[in-house]
Write an enzyme that holds these catalytic residues in place. Structure first.
Site, PDB file in Angstrom:
ATOM      1  N   CYS A 287       0.895  -1.057  -0.076  1.00 56.52           N
ATOM      2  CA  CYS A 287      -0.101  -0.206  -0.035  1.00 56.52           C
ATOM      3  C   CYS A 287       0.770   1.214  -0.062  1.00 56.52           C
ATOM      4  O   CYS A 287       1.842   1.199   0.618  1.00 56.52           O
ATOM      5  CB  CYS A 287      -0.855   0.125   1.541  1.00 56.52           C
ATOM      6  SG  CYS A 287      -2.170  -1.156   1.447  1.00 56.52           S
TER       7      CYS A 287
ATOM      8  N   GLU B  58       1.953  -3.645  -6.041  1.00 50.81           N
ATOM      9  CA  GLU B  58       0.951  -4.769  -6.055  1.00 50.81           C
ATOM     10  C   GLU B  58      -0.174  -4.281  -7.098  1.00 50.81           C
ATOM     11  O   GLU B  58      -0.375  -3.105  -7.266  1.00 50.81           O
ATOM     12  CB  GLU B  58       0.401  -5.049  -4.962  1.00 50.81           C
ATOM     13  CG  GLU B  58       1.309  -5.883  -3.965  1.00 50.81           C
ATOM     14  CD  GLU B  58       0.469  -6.411  -2.772  1.00 50.81           C
ATOM     15  OE1 GLU B  58       1.203  -7.173  -1.919  1.00 50.81           O
ATOM     16  OE2 GLU B  58      -0.540  -6.130  -2.486  1.00 50.81           O
TER      17      GLU B  58
END
Ligand code: ZN
Length: 481
Positions: free
Chosen positions: A336, A370
């Site tokens: 994140c 990601e």
């Protein structure tokens, strides 16, 4: 007779509002604008006789969702939720739904998949940067195989307006609770509660911020007008008084963990999600307010957190952070990533990205964030990749006289730690690749160079690898993190 008609009008008008149910779609006036975009009613509440509607604007990011009253509704064009689409087609589906207007009854009626699919509120792309390049080839590159994979996508925005919060959506569909399945989040049931903003305001140091998304703060905190957060340890309190009491006892003036980077006022602190669990959890809670996905809150052990701060006489103030798996089987170097709203559009987002690649360089690996990236995240990364790769391309010198400078994709990857797929997609997005006389060449036009130099002028703060004092750990060799 006249009276009857008036009565009828009144009742039909009243009906159109009273028949509204969760899941209805209708034009709604967006707060502070004169626009009436299509919106979906997510929830309704009654406060002292006034009906409030929580709406999601179908073609906009969820961060714009809001509570509105009846006068913002255009009830002449209501689409009621249809039950024949069946359950589970969209995350905006209310769990329970009241059916009105003779459309039958049933659970999970819905007409929407909008929360997943609609993201047009992202910054618009700059068509100038998508211009096709022509003629004067300054560079020949031997690009193999994957190059002819046709992948059309938007190009980068050349200016640094992409410095927006970033996020990754790893599991776009609700998953049943289970073991951790991805780097940045723990899955849980997506329901109506987690789709609505639940925190009115937060205060963090000198900043007041209006949250964008749901975050699972304790119930007693979310009903307050404001949550007061210690800007150094990130603990939260109910009132300013409570926080003041906390601050007297709290002797942190920087994030816990090791300061691994310092250049001028910018520092990075590395935090181990196992050793500093409470801090890591509080950070995830805070971040969730601005990240539209199910981030992890409790199982922080497998992650490292890199907190970027700016220093002043009061201490080291958090600007943003990214998390990273200690061990990533898929070469992810970011899980994140977020720049807090008061610091957005100032170049800090790109600095976070740059730092994540600097760590990868120290590790001797290539890495990638990601997937899938959020709307704003993708734009930020595209812009970073483009600038970084153009910087390399413009810096290489020809080997011999009358030769064109040469570089391979692999060399670009090694120099930047950007993963091969991202290098290739960036070159394609910029339309830099041409096929010429049997080989792939990269051509840089004057326009693209000018755009690049202009964009780089706005990137005043950069990561200086000499200011990074860090040795990567081989987490794989440890029995346990
Ligand atoms: Zn504190």
């Amino acid at each position: 007779m006249k009276v009857e008609i008036e009565d009828m009008d009144a009742s039909s008008l009243c009906d159109s509002v009273s028949s509204l149910v969760e899941g209805c779609r209708l034009p709604v006036q967006m707060k502070g604008t004169s626009d009436w975009p299509l919106a979906e009613i997510i929830s309704m509440k009654d406060i002292e006789g006034t009906k409030w509607y929580y709406v999601h604007y179908v073609d906009f990011n969820k961060r714009l969702d809001e509570w509105i009253t009846e006068d913002s509704l255009d009830t002449r064009k209501v689409h009621f939720p249809r039950k024949d689409l069946g359950p589970g087609t969209g995350v905006t589906t209310p769990k329970k739904i009241l059916i009105g207007s003779g459309i039958g009854s049933g659970l999970n009626s819905n007409i929407s998949t909008s929360a997943q699919t609609s993201r047009p509120s992202s910054p618009t792309l700059n068509p100038a940067s998508v211009e096709l390049l022509n003629g004067n080839a300054v560079l020949a590159a031997a690009l193999q195989k994957k190059m002819n994979r046709k992948k059309k996508g938007p190009s980068l925005e050349s200016e640094d307006s992409l410095d927006c919060p970033m996020q990754q959506n790893l599991q776009p569909t609700p998953q049943p609770p289970g073991p951790r399945q991805s780097g940045s989040m723990v899955s849980h049931h997506d329901d109506i509660v987690t789709r609505m903003k639940n925190v009115e305001m937060i205060e963090l140091g000198p900043h007041r911020m209006k949250p964008w998304y749901f975050a699972p703060y304790p119930q007693e905190m979310v009903n307050l007008p404001c949550i007061y957060i210690c800007e150094f340890c990130l603990k939260y309190r109910k009132s300013r008084k409570c926080l003041e009491r906390h601050v007297i006892k709290c002797n942190l003036r920087h994030p816990p963990g090791n300061e691994i980077y310092r250049k001028e006022t910018i520092s990075f602190f590395e935090i181990d999600g196992r050793k500093n669990k409470v801090y890591a959890q509080n950070l995830c809670l805070l971040a969730k307010l601005f990240l539209d996905h199910k981030t992890l809150y409790y199982d922080t052990d497998p992650f490292l957190f890199y907190i970027m701060t700016v220093f002043d006489h009061r201490g080291f103030h958090i600007v943003g952070y990214f998390s990273k798996e200690k061990e990533s089987t898929e070469d992810y170097n970011v899980a994140c990533i977020l720049t807090l709203p008061p610091y957005q559009r100032k170049g800090y987002g790109k600095l976070l990205i740059e730092f994540s690649y600097e760590l990868s360089k120290f590790e001797g690996k290539t890495g990638s964030p990601e997937k899938p990236l959020s709307d704003l995240g993708l734009l930020s990364y595209r812009s970073y990749w483009a600038q970084t790769i153009l910087e390399i391309l413009l810096s290489i010198k020809p080997v011999g006289e009358n030769e064109k400078p040469q570089i391979t994709i692999n060399e670009i990857c090694e120099l930047t730690s950007i993963k091969k797929e991202d290098v290739i997609s960036t070159l394609q997005n910029l339309n830099l690749i041409n096929y010429y006389k049997g080989q792939y060449i990269v051509t840089l036009s004057k326009e693209i160079m000018q755009q690049h130099y202009k964009a780089m002028e706005t990137r005043k703060i950069r990561i200086d690898s000499k200011a990074l004092h860090w040795t990567p750990k081989d987490w794989g060799k440890r029995a346990k993190w």
